[in-house]
Write a protein that holds these residues in place. Structure first.
Motif, PDB file in Angstrom:
ATOM      1  N   GLU A 318       0.837  -1.213   0.000  1.00  0.00           N
ATOM      2  CA  GLU A 318       0.000   0.000   0.000  1.00  0.00           C
ATOM      3  C   GLU A 318       0.866   1.255   0.000  1.00  0.00           C
ATOM      4  O   GLU A 318       0.542   2.239  -0.671  1.00  0.00           O
ATOM      5  N   ALA A 319       1.969   1.221   0.755  1.00  0.00           N
ATOM      6  CA  ALA A 319       2.863   2.378   0.833  1.00  0.00           C
ATOM      7  C   ALA A 319       3.586   2.606  -0.486  1.00  0.00           C
ATOM      8  O   ALA A 319       3.820   3.755  -0.893  1.00  0.00           O
ATOM      9  N   ARG A 320       3.950   1.534  -1.183  1.00  0.00           N
ATOM     10  CA  ARG A 320       4.615   1.686  -2.484  1.00  0.00           C
ATOM     11  C   ARG A 320       3.679   2.321  -3.502  1.00  0.00           C
ATOM     12  O   ARG A 320       4.098   3.158  -4.315  1.00  0.00           O
ATOM     13  N   ILE A 321       2.409   1.939  -3.461  1.00  0.00           N
ATOM     14  CA  ILE A 321       1.424   2.536  -4.379  1.00  0.00           C
ATOM     15  C   ILE A 321       1.218   4.012  -4.058  1.00  0.00           C
ATOM     16  O   ILE A 321       1.252   4.875  -4.947  1.00  0.00           O
ATOM     17  N   ILE A 322       1.005   4.312  -2.775  1.00  0.00           N
ATOM     18  CA  ILE A 322       0.763   5.698  -2.363  1.00  0.00           C
ATOM     19  C   ILE A 322       1.982   6.562  -2.653  1.00  0.00           C
ATOM     20  O   ILE A 322       1.857   7.725  -3.056  1.00  0.00           O
ATOM     21  N   GLY A 323       3.188   6.011  -2.472  1.00  0.00           N
ATOM     22  CA  GLY A 323       4.411   6.776  -2.736  1.00  0.00           C
ATOM     23  C   GLY A 323       4.464   7.289  -4.160  1.00  0.00           C
ATOM     24  O   GLY A 323       4.825   8.452  -4.412  1.00  0.00           O
ATOM     25  N   ILE A 324       4.111   6.449  -5.119  1.00  0.00           N
ATOM     26  CA  ILE A 324       4.124   6.865  -6.526  1.00  0.00           C
ATOM     27  C   ILE A 324       3.015   7.878  -6.794  1.00  0.00           C
ATOM     28  O   ILE A 324       3.237   8.907  -7.452  1.00  0.00           O
ATOM     29  N   ALA A 325       1.830   7.621  -6.279  1.00  0.00           N
ATOM     30  CA  ALA A 325       0.721   8.569  -6.473  1.00  0.00           C
ATOM     31  C   ALA A 325       1.049   9.927  -5.855  1.00  0.00           C
ATOM     32  O   ALA A 325       0.732  10.979  -6.422  1.00  0.00           O
ATOM     33  N   LEU A 343       2.471  17.468 -16.080  1.00  0.00           N
ATOM     34  CA  LEU A 343       2.197  16.063 -15.796  1.00  0.00           C
ATOM     35  C   LEU A 343       3.257  15.188 -16.444  1.00  0.00           C
ATOM     36  O   LEU A 343       3.715  14.201 -15.852  1.00  0.00           O
ATOM     37  N   GLU A 344       3.688  15.535 -17.647  1.00  0.00           N
ATOM     38  CA  GLU A 344       4.686  14.720 -18.329  1.00  0.00           C
ATOM     39  C   GLU A 344       6.007  14.712 -17.571  1.00  0.00           C
ATOM     40  O   GLU A 344       6.717  13.694 -17.542  1.00  0.00           O
ATOM     41  N   MET A 345       6.361  15.835 -16.935  1.00  0.00           N
ATOM     42  CA  MET A 345       7.573  15.864 -16.111  1.00  0.00           C
ATOM     43  C   MET A 345       7.435  14.920 -14.922  1.00  0.00           C
ATOM     44  O   MET A 345       8.385  14.226 -14.539  1.00  0.00           O
ATOM     45  N   ALA A 346       6.236  14.879 -14.330  1.00  0.00           N
ATOM     46  CA  ALA A 346       5.999  13.968 -13.209  1.00  0.00           C
ATOM     47  C   ALA A 346       6.090  12.513 -13.663  1.00  0.00           C
ATOM     48  O   ALA A 346       6.681  11.667 -12.975  1.00  0.00           O
ATOM     49  N   LEU A 347       5.496  12.216 -14.828  1.00  0.00           N
ATOM     50  CA  LEU A 347       5.570  10.850 -15.342  1.00  0.00           C
ATOM     51  C   LEU A 347       7.001  10.476 -15.708  1.00  0.00           C
ATOM     52  O   LEU A 347       7.419   9.319 -15.539  1.00  0.00           O
ATOM     53  N   ALA A 348       7.773  11.439 -16.207  1.00  0.00           N
ATOM     54  CA  ALA A 348       9.179  11.169 -16.533  1.00  0.00           C
ATOM     55  C   ALA A 348       9.970  10.803 -15.282  1.00  0.00           C
ATOM     56  O   ALA A 348      10.869   9.955 -15.323  1.00  0.00           O
ATOM     57  N   GLU A 349       9.642  11.435 -14.150  1.00  0.00           N
ATOM     58  CA  GLU A 349      10.287  11.097 -12.889  1.00  0.00           C
ATOM     59  C   GLU A 349      10.004   9.635 -12.517  1.00  0.00           C
ATOM     60  O   GLU A 349      10.903   8.901 -12.100  1.00  0.00           O
ATOM     61  N   ILE A 350       8.763   9.199 -12.669  1.00  0.00           N
ATOM     62  CA  ILE A 350       8.411   7.813 -12.353  1.00  0.00           C
ATOM     63  C   ILE A 350       9.101   6.861 -13.334  1.00  0.00           C
ATOM     64  O   ILE A 350       9.632   5.811 -12.927  1.00  0.00           O
ATOM     65  N   PRO A 360       9.138  -1.317  -9.835  1.00  0.00           N
ATOM     66  CA  PRO A 360       9.065  -1.282 -11.305  1.00  0.00           C
ATOM     67  C   PRO A 360       7.702  -1.683 -11.856  1.00  0.00           C
ATOM     68  O   PRO A 360       7.243  -1.115 -12.853  1.00  0.00           O
ATOM     69  N   HIS A 361       7.049  -2.654 -11.227  1.00  0.00           N
ATOM     70  CA  HIS A 361       5.745  -3.095 -11.737  1.00  0.00           C
ATOM     71  C   HIS A 361       4.685  -2.016 -11.526  1.00  0.00           C
ATOM     72  O   HIS A 361       3.914  -1.699 -12.447  1.00  0.00           O
ATOM     73  N   ILE A 362       4.652  -1.434 -10.322  1.00  0.00           N
ATOM     74  CA  ILE A 362       3.670  -0.375 -10.058  1.00  0.00           C
ATOM     75  C   ILE A 362       3.937   0.829 -10.961  1.00  0.00           C
ATOM     76  O   ILE A 362       3.006   1.438 -11.506  1.00  0.00           O
ATOM     77  N   ALA A 363       5.211   1.162 -11.144  1.00  0.00           N
ATOM     78  CA  ALA A 363       5.571   2.282 -12.021  1.00  0.00           C
ATOM     79  C   ALA A 363       5.087   2.044 -13.446  1.00  0.00           C
ATOM     80  O   ALA A 363       4.530   2.937 -14.101  1.00  0.00           O
ATOM     81  N   SER A 364       5.265   0.819 -13.957  1.00  0.00           N
ATOM     82  CA  SER A 364       4.851   0.492 -15.319  1.00  0.00           C
ATOM     83  C   SER A 364       3.337   0.607 -15.473  1.00  0.00           C
ATOM     84  O   SER A 364       2.830   1.173 -16.452  1.00  0.00           O
ATOM     85  N   VAL A 365       2.597   0.085 -14.488  1.00  0.00           N
ATOM     86  CA  VAL A 365       1.130   0.170 -14.534  1.00  0.00           C
ATOM     87  C   VAL A 365       0.679   1.627 -14.463  1.00  0.00           C
ATOM     88  O   VAL A 365      -0.255   2.040 -15.147  1.00  0.00           O
ATOM     89  N   CYS A 366       1.364   2.417 -13.651  1.00  0.00           N
ATOM     90  CA  CYS A 366       1.014   3.831 -13.515  1.00  0.00           C
ATOM     91  C   CYS A 366       1.223   4.585 -14.824  1.00  0.00           C
ATOM     92  O   CYS A 366       0.365   5.364 -15.247  1.00  0.00           O
ATOM     93  N   LEU A 367       2.354   4.368 -15.480  1.00  0.00           N
ATOM     94  CA  LEU A 367       2.623   5.051 -16.740  1.00  0.00           C
ATOM     95  C   LEU A 367       1.587   4.674 -17.793  1.00  0.00           C
ATOM     96  O   LEU A 367       1.109   5.534 -18.545  1.00  0.00           O
ATOM     97  N   ALA A 368       1.227   3.398 -17.835  1.00  0.00           N
ATOM     98  CA  ALA A 368       0.210   2.960 -18.803  1.00  0.00           C
ATOM     99  C   ALA A 368      -1.151   3.566 -18.479  1.00  0.00           C
ATOM    100  O   ALA A 368      -1.923   3.913 -19.379  1.00  0.00           O
TER     101      ALA A 368
END
Length: 381
Positions: A318-325, A343-350, A360-368
């Motif tokens: 849960e903390a890993r998900i919230i951290g990215i959000a 927003l694109e700068m924020a996505l580039a950071e992720i 990496p998995h949460i980051a990939s799902v978030c970008l998609a």
């Protein structure tokens, strides 16, 4: 302008007292009957307003008003047996707020005023504040306090209102529980109510980031759903996100609103908010480790985060998900010391930090989610 706004929301002991009172009311409710909920509400109303009298009345559909609870401090000065039902037209000053449909404050009461509708022997009042809870425009409950040493003000009204609305919600749910025996739903609903209240307090404390917690919660829950997590885990992610910054209550206003770069010492103060949040929430006995999720939301996949430098799957999901959000919402929103990034700068950071700073998995799902599914952060909070 910013300084004045923050001074209005400067936290003091009363903020912590209100948060503690609301948490206590919701946590204790499952073990109390309806009378016990009302009794606890009046005791807490006395505490948060520094009053020496408090009561709770239920307004009946036929127009009468029924005494549901008096605090011990009130009864201690009453020398007669109280009536429990009053017709609205002969009820005393405690019913003024029902008749007027709004909070009523009496900061200067003489004998003729406070005795209106009361026989001799009732508790004398020197000051009095009462407000109605409205449901579909109709008063359904009254929570009142009295005999504070200082005059009642708008902050007292807000504190009593939060307690009254919470108490009424609990009373309604308690009645439903007793009728339908749906204890589990009661607990879950009131856990969410507690989270909503604490989230509101945090937003009041830091007006420059108003809506931040709710936007993070919206994104975090959406991410949890995209990851295929079950409904219960999605609920936990959302609830933790709504209070992930509760530790900001311990950060000085001048640090939160500083328009320039923070000093190393100020940065350490800010970093401490996740541990402060843990300390606040660890006193609440939720059925899952909410406090630990809040503690870990600034931990990073590679161990570069804080406060404990946890790595990888040692950080709660849960903390890993919230951290990215949290990173995406924070970067794409304005702050006192900088304008918003795109927003694109924020996505580039992720994208850049996937596999290092971020799971990496949460980051990939978030970008998609953003780039392929068209998700957008809500801005109507």
């Amino acid at each position: 302008m910013r300084t004045k706004m923050l001074e209005k929301h400067e936290p003091g002991p009363e903020h912590y007292a209100l948060v503690s009172a609301l948490l206590a009311l919701h946590e204790e409710a499952p073990t109390l009957d309806e009378a016990g909920v009302g009794q606890r509400a009046v005791e807490l109303a006395e505490q948060v307003t520094q009053s020496n009298a408090a009561y709770l009345h239920v307004v009946e559909e036929g127009g009468g008003i029924r005494l549901a609870a008096w605090s011990e401090g009130t009864l201690g000065h009453c020398t007669i047996e109280s009536e429990t039902h009053y017709a609205l037209d002969r009820a005393g000053i405690w019913a003024d707020c029902v008749r007027e449909g709004r909070p009523v404050v009496h900061n200067e009461l003489d004998a003729s005023q406070y005795r209106r509708g009361l026989p001799p022997g009732h508790t004398p009042l020197t000051r009095h504040l009462a407000l109605p809870v409205l449901e579909r425009g109709r008063p359904v409950m009254v929570l009142g306090v009295g005999n504070k040493q200082m005059p009642y003000d708008d902050e007292d009204i807000n504190r009593v209102r939060l307690l009254a609305e919470s108490a009424w919600g609990l009373l309604r749910r308690k009645a439903h529980e007793q009728r339908e025996a749906r204890h589990l739903e009661f607990l879950e609903a009131n856990m969410q109510a507690t989270i909503d209240v604490v989230s509101t307090i945090v937003a009041m404390r830091d007006p420059f980031t108003a809506g931040h917690e709710r936007r993070v919660a919206n994104l975090a829950r959406t991410l949890a759903a995209e990851l295929g997590l079950d409904e219960e885990t999605q609920d936990r992610v959302e609830m933790a996100a709504l209070v992930h910054d509760v530790g900001k209550l311990a950060i000085p206003a001048e640090v939160l609103a500083k328009p320039g770069r923070l000093t190393p010492i100020e940065m350490e103060v800010v970093k401490n908010h996740s541990r402060q949040g843990y300390e606040i929430l660890s006193k609440s006995h939720f059925s899952w480790p909410l406090a630990e999720v809040v503690l870990q939301h600034h931990e990073r996949w590679d161990g570069s985060g804080y406060p404990d430098g946890l790595r990888g799957e040692n950080i709660r999901l849960e903390a890993r998900i919230i951290g990215i959000a949290d990173v995406i919402e924070s970067m794409s929103s304005p702050r006192p010391h900088r304008p918003p990034r795109t927003l694109e700068m924020a996505l580039a950071e992720i994208e850049e930090g996937a596999g290092s700073r971020y799971d990496p998995h949460i980051a990939s799902v978030c970008l998609a989610l953003f780039r392929e599914r068209g998700y957008a952060l809500p801005r109507d909070y």
